[in-house]
Structures are given as C-alpha cells and as structure tokens.
Design an enzyme around this catalytic site. Structure first.
Site, mmCIF file in Angstrom:
data_model
loop_
_atom_site.group_PDB
_atom_site.id
_atom_site.type_symbol
_atom_site.label_atom_id
_atom_site.label_comp_id
_atom_site.label_asym_id
_atom_site.label_seq_id
_atom_site.Cartn_x
_atom_site.Cartn_y
_atom_site.Cartn_z
ATOM 1 N N LYS A 1 0.973 -0.768 -0.126
ATOM 2 C CA LYS A 1 0.160 -0.155 0.189
ATOM 3 C C LYS A 1 0.498 1.164 0.131
ATOM 4 O O LYS A 1 0.752 2.490 0.880
ATOM 5 C CB LYS A 1 -1.118 0.022 1.268
ATOM 6 C CG LYS A 1 -1.565 -1.076 1.425
ATOM 7 C CD LYS A 1 -2.835 -1.319 2.299
ATOM 8 C CE LYS A 1 -3.684 -2.414 2.448
ATOM 9 N NZ LYS A 1 -2.746 -3.501 2.937
HETATM 10 O O1 LIG Z 1 -8.682 -3.424 1.906
HETATM 11 C C1 LIG Z 1 -7.846 -4.230 2.459
HETATM 12 C C2 LIG Z 1 -6.604 -3.529 1.470
HETATM 13 C C3 LIG Z 1 -5.978 -4.913 2.225
HETATM 14 N N1 LIG Z 1 -6.120 -5.866 2.987
HETATM 15 C C4 LIG Z 1 -4.972 -6.801 3.227
HETATM 16 O O2 LIG Z 1 -5.837 -8.289 3.286
HETATM 17 C C5 LIG Z 1 -5.617 -9.135 4.297
HETATM 18 C C6 LIG Z 1 -6.863 -9.560 4.494
HETATM 19 O O3 LIG Z 1 -6.089 -10.776 5.981
HETATM 20 P P1 LIG Z 1 -7.689 -11.326 6.518
HETATM 21 O O4 LIG Z 1 -6.993 -12.035 7.259
HETATM 22 O O5 LIG Z 1 -8.025 -12.191 5.162
HETATM 23 O O6 LIG Z 1 -8.544 -10.253 6.667
HETATM 24 C C7 LIG Z 1 -4.488 -8.341 5.162
HETATM 25 O O7 LIG Z 1 -3.567 -8.081 4.904
HETATM 26 C C8 LIG Z 1 -4.922 -6.846 4.881
HETATM 27 O O8 LIG Z 1 -4.145 -6.295 5.143
HETATM 28 C C9 LIG Z 1 -7.630 -5.464 3.792
HETATM 29 O O9 LIG Z 1 -7.857 -7.009 4.336
HETATM 30 N N2 LIG Z 1 -8.055 -4.720 3.426
#
Ligand SMILES: O=c1ccn([C@@H]2O[C@H](COP(=O)(O)O)[C@@H](O)[C@H]2O)c(=O)[nH]1
Length: 273
Positions: A95
């Site tokens: 990001k």
């Molecule tokens: O809008 C967003 C952008 C990035 N993320 C990232 O995705 C994963 C989600 O992890 P989970 O454990 O499946 O919840 C994490 O790396 C976030 O930094 C997001 O969740 N939302």
C-alpha cells in the site's frame, strides 16, 4: 508474461479465484516456529506448499515481516514461490504512496528486491505518485479503491462531482491510469454493493478482494457482485482464516490450512457460473 496474463492462466490452471494471504503473526504461529530464527520462512513455506494448487495468487503483507525485522525471510519466501510455483502470481501488499522519486524506490523494492508480480499502491497522492510503478510494464499495479475496513467510508464516500470518491478512483484508473493494461483495484468483500458498482465501471479489470474469512465478508455476495461475464476477474483474499485454521483430529496446521483453502476455493466456485 505480464501480471494480467499470468493471473488469467492461474485462474484457469487451478480453477481458483482464491488469493492466499501470508500474514505471519509470531503470536499465532505453531510452537515449533516460535524459537526458530527462520520460523516465519519455514511456516510460510509449508502454507505455500499446502495451498499452491488451490490458489490463483499469494499475497504477503509486508508489515508482518518488517515489524519483526524479517525482510530477509520475506525475500526467501518470494524466491521460494518464484522458483517452485512460477505460474502463481505473487502480490506484495505494501500500500505504498509517495512522491515520484520515492515511489520509484518503492517500485524497485517490490519488483526487483522481492520479485513481486504486482504491488498494492495508495492513489491518494495522485498520478505522478503511481507512474513510476508503470515503468515495470509487465508487472501489476493494484490500486486501493474501496477498502474492506469500516473507516474506509470516511474518505472513500466523499462526494466528488456527484459521485463517491471510490467510484471516481475506479473511473480514473480505468480511463486514464490503465493505459498499459497493467492495473487492478482493491475492493473489499465486506461491501458487495460497492463491489458491483466498481465492476460496472471498470469492465474486466482484475479486482483484489480482501474481506472474506476473518473479516466476515459473504462469499456468495462477493462472487455475484464482483465476477466478470467469464466468471473470473477476482483475487479473493483470505489470510488469517487459512493461516491459523484450527486443526481437526489428526491434522497439523498445514493440513488445516489446506482444508480451509479448499473449502473456500470451492465455496467461491459455486457462484462463478
Ligand atoms: O482493503 C483492504 C486492503 C488490504 N487488506 C489486507 O488483506 C489481508 C486480509 O487479511 P484477513 O486475515 O483475511 O482479514 C490483510 O493482509 C490486510 O492488510 C484488507 O484486509 N483490506
């Protein structure tokens, strides 16, 4: 091969829209990895081996590595994916967003140091902050649009010329920034209505869709809202729900991760037709 072509081939080869997120949290790692100086690498390697035939992409989130001064282990993980699963796209979730000169260094970090096929980028600083990534014309640039967190609405719903900011971002990327066809957008699974709006704006552009699993997004609504006419177009990410799946009788952590990845991939596929 370009990121978009590699992704398209992985959707077909593994019959999967599932992106396996690699977010290694030391407190949650199985005990055998906690006192291992290479524990993060060894844990992620087992997760990768257990899920590689079920995934359309892997997405390490750089914060989980940087916080533990484990960038060298992230480099090894990226090498491991490229050497052993060269057909699976590797997305560095970083990001990034900064002025052009600094953005170029972030691009070098993502594409040259880690060898990522694509990197997540924040559009807030505008076109000249994103352009340096486009110089790597075969790689992907995945731009934040409508994020999965509740607080994303604070800014992403601001009215810009009669439309919410996230839709303005979607149009800007689809109509201007994607001249080389290497862009994708991040849209959260937690907001299926907005996901459908973005899909309507951007045509077949790939969407990285986090928010199922630990964040509770509904798989059926996500797939119905975000799929393309061909029943693809998404990298639907799940990290914690796969990495830290509770083992059932006789399973170890990797087998549990595989079981949940398989269930998730199949649940997604039920709604693609
Ligand atoms: O809008 C967003 C952008 C990035 N993320 C990232 O995705 C994963 C989600 O992890 P989970 O454990 O499946 O919840 C994490 O790396 C976030 O930094 C997001 O969740 N939302």
């Amino acid at each position: 091969m370009t990121f978009i072509n590699k992704l398209s081939a992985a959707w077909t080869a593994n019959d999967s829209l599932l992106c396996v997120g690699l977010d290694p949290d030391m407190d949650k790692l199985p005990a055998q990895f906690q006192n291992d100086p290479q524990g993060i690498y060894h844990f992620c390697r087992e997760i990768i081996d257990a899920t590689a035939d079920l995934a359309c992409s892997f997405k390490p989130q750089i914060a989980y590595f940087a916080a533990l001064s484990a960038e060298a282990q992230l480099e090894k993980i990226c090498h491991y994916v490229r050497d052993n699963y060269p057909h699976i796209p590797l997305i560095l979730d970083a990001k990034r967003g900064d002025i052009g000169a600094t953005a170029r260094q972030y691009a070098r970090e993502a594409y040259d140091r880690y060898g990522a096929d694509a990197v997540t980028v924040n559009p807030y600083m505008g076109s000249d902050s994103v352009e340096p990534y486009m110089e790597w014309s075969e790689r992907g640039v995945i731009i934040l649009c409508r994020t999965s967190n509740a607080g994303g609405s604070d800014l992403q719903f601001l009215n810009v010329d009669g439309q919410p900011l996230y839709q303005h971002v979607a149009r800007l990327v689809a109509q201007k920034w994607n001249a080389n066809g290497q862009c994708a957008l991040v849209v959260g699974a937690t907001f299926p209505e907005e996901l459908a709006q973005v899909r309507a704006i951007v045509g077949d552009m790939p969407l990285l869709v986090p928010g199922i699993g630990a964040q509770g997004g509904d798989i059926a609504a996500t797939v119905k809202s975000g799929k393309t006419a061909a029943g693809a177009g998404m990298m639907i990410n799940s990290s914690r729900a796969i990495l830290y799946a509770a083992p059932q009788a006789g399973e170890d952590f990797a087998a549990a991760a595989r079981r949940v990845a398989l269930e998730t991939r199949d649940a997604i596929n039920q709604h693609r037709a």
